[in-house]
Design an enzyme around this catalytic site. Sequence first.
Site, mmCIF file in Angstrom:
data_model
loop_
_atom_site.group_PDB
_atom_site.id
_atom_site.type_symbol
_atom_site.label_atom_id
_atom_site.label_comp_id
_atom_site.label_asym_id
_atom_site.label_seq_id
_atom_site.Cartn_x
_atom_site.Cartn_y
_atom_site.Cartn_z
ATOM 1 N N LYS A 206 1.097 -1.207 -0.185
ATOM 2 C CA LYS A 206 0.035 0.081 0.050
ATOM 3 C C LYS A 206 0.976 1.227 0.010
ATOM 4 C CE LYS A 206 -0.046 -0.143 5.050
ATOM 5 N NZ LYS A 206 -0.806 -0.512 6.209
ATOM 6 N N ARG B 281 -10.592 0.371 14.749
ATOM 7 C CA ARG B 281 -10.458 0.836 13.679
ATOM 8 C C ARG B 281 -11.368 0.105 12.681
ATOM 9 N NH1 ARG B 281 -4.175 1.673 11.629
ATOM 10 N NH2 ARG B 281 -4.992 -0.214 10.091
ATOM 11 N N HIS C 232 -6.417 -6.990 13.121
ATOM 12 C CA HIS C 232 -5.230 -6.367 13.131
ATOM 13 C C HIS C 232 -4.894 -5.969 14.525
ATOM 14 C CE1 HIS C 232 -2.049 -4.059 11.103
ATOM 15 N NE2 HIS C 232 -2.633 -2.796 11.127
ATOM 16 N N ARG D 95 1.229 -10.647 7.341
ATOM 17 C CA ARG D 95 1.356 -9.550 6.420
ATOM 18 C C ARG D 95 2.335 -8.708 6.706
ATOM 19 N NH1 ARG D 95 -3.917 -9.565 8.918
ATOM 20 N NH2 ARG D 95 -3.440 -7.723 10.052
ATOM 21 N N TYR E 145 16.110 29.751 6.889
ATOM 22 C CA TYR E 145 15.145 30.424 7.509
ATOM 23 C C TYR E 145 15.112 30.406 8.823
ATOM 24 C CZ TYR E 145 13.096 30.102 2.854
ATOM 25 O OH TYR E 145 12.531 30.397 1.536
ATOM 26 N N CYS F 49 13.900 23.593 4.275
ATOM 27 C CA CYS F 49 13.161 24.340 3.467
ATOM 28 C C CYS F 49 12.347 23.535 2.391
ATOM 29 C CB CYS F 49 13.966 25.483 2.540
ATOM 30 S SG CYS F 49 15.332 26.291 3.599
ATOM 31 N N MET F 50 11.407 24.051 1.582
ATOM 32 C CA MET F 50 10.716 23.310 0.661
ATOM 33 C C MET F 50 11.718 22.672 -0.178
ATOM 34 S SD MET F 50 7.724 24.552 -1.992
ATOM 35 C CE MET F 50 6.756 25.315 -0.524
ATOM 36 N N ASP F 51 12.610 23.133 -0.605
ATOM 37 C CA ASP F 51 13.278 22.291 -1.583
ATOM 38 C C ASP F 51 14.854 22.027 -1.310
ATOM 39 O OD1 ASP F 51 11.343 23.238 -3.443
ATOM 40 O OD2 ASP F 51 11.957 25.297 -3.317
HETATM 41 C C1 LIG Z 1 -0.114 -1.617 6.961
HETATM 42 C C2 LIG Z 1 -0.505 -2.833 7.294
HETATM 43 C C3 LIG Z 1 0.272 -4.048 7.485
HETATM 44 C C4 LIG Z 1 1.510 -4.001 7.444
HETATM 45 O O1 LIG Z 1 2.031 -3.667 8.541
HETATM 46 P P1 LIG Z 1 3.751 -3.435 8.735
HETATM 47 O O2 LIG Z 1 3.876 -3.115 10.322
HETATM 48 O O3 LIG Z 1 4.379 -2.346 7.925
HETATM 49 O O4 LIG Z 1 4.041 -4.869 8.615
HETATM 50 C C5 LIG Z 1 -0.650 -5.094 7.717
HETATM 51 N N1 LIG Z 1 -1.713 -5.228 7.926
HETATM 52 C C6 LIG Z 1 -2.595 -4.373 7.740
HETATM 53 C C7 LIG Z 1 -4.096 -4.187 7.809
HETATM 54 C C8 LIG Z 1 -2.162 -2.881 7.222
HETATM 55 O O5 LIG Z 1 -2.756 -1.864 7.255
#
Ligand SMILES: *Cc1c(COP(=O)(O)O)cnc(C)c1O
Length: 388
Positions: A49, A147, A179, A235, A281, A328-330
């Site tokens: 992602k 969540r 999760h 995951r 700055y 800075c920005m750049d």
């Molecule tokens: C982002 C995410 C992960 C991966 O998490 P890491 O800590 O980067 O391994 C796994 N499951 C879900 C639902 C996530 O949103």
Amino acid sequence: MSPAAGQPVAWPAHALERGAMATIDLDALQHNLAVVRERAGVPAMAVVKADAYGHGLVECARAAAAGGAPWLGVALPTEAVRLRDAGVQGRVLTWLEVPGAPFAPCLERDIDVTVSAPWALAEVLDAARALGRTARIQLKVDTGLSRNGSTFADWPALVAAARAAERDGLVAVTGVWTHFACADEPTHPSVERQLDVFGEALQIARLAGLEPEVVHAANSPAALGIPAARFDLVRTGIAMYGLSPGPAIGSASDLGLRPVMTLRGRLASVKRVPSGSGVSYGHSYITQRETTLGVVPLGYGDGIPRSASNAAPVLAAGSVRTVAGRVCMDQVVLDLGDDAAAPGDDVVMFGSGGPSADDWAAACGTIGYEIVTRIGPRVPRVHVGGAP
Ligand SMILES: *Cc1c(COP(=O)(O)O)cnc(C)c1O
């Protein structure tokens, strides 16, 4: 091609003229994936992602698949569609949808979609009927993160509705998952509570007649630090990108992980200035003696956190320096002292051969995830390695 150990990646012309690049070492990604898989003892879903945490969605997905990840995971359906439209095969799971999300395009592309609520199931069923195909869905239960995911109270009804749709041939429930809230603190009491609730949720699903292909709960910290959380699949995101999932799990080097992203810049300006010169700055940095200042063409417009001002480490002219004055920005400025430097010289902001993104995170009061993910599109990505 992959750089030999210790050999920095050469600058392609477009990166050389930009004066900055993020090299993405896909061999390191595959190595890290193998580390996670061996440590967990089960297959890994490669989480790609957010443009693969800033590393490049499609390139990382291909390398992860070639490295043996049977599943790819993304938050958004649009990310999943992008993967398929780039020709990426294998199983793909998406998990964060809003009403009106592109469920039908996902179904058409054999993407597994996560269902956390009745409205999502209803939209998936509409898409399945319209297309005349069986949708692959995974049910997500909220076991304590508060969540996304079905509440435990709503779980039996969601399971029953999914099972009924399965009997009608409209869906196949391929997974049940959850999760963690505090996986990076393996002894946090919520971990065991979430595992208990998940166990009950699985029991309810099985009693209702669901036989999911995969049950999964672990992100990187859980995959590496919580054996009871591994189930059929872990995951993994951050560990695959070579960064620590949290100090309680271990540093990247303790865990045998190699950085995938290396952010480098080339000095734009190099000049001598007198003692007492205010830098950038706000003059939050004042030179303490006559010195050489170097300017790197990377700033918050490229995702360098402004909190790196007077804080983050950069390898330049042979030593690690702290960013001098405000980001800075750049651009950022470095105080190079009396060391030899010239316009065009190479600096390492973080990654292989320099400070780590985790060092940046510590300096900036954030996590390595944010450091790499924020690096923006104005920084060319140069991918190396990643062959099957
Ligand atoms: C982002 C995410 C992960 C991966 O998490 P890491 O800590 O980067 O391994 C796994 N499951 C879900 C639902 C996530 O949103």
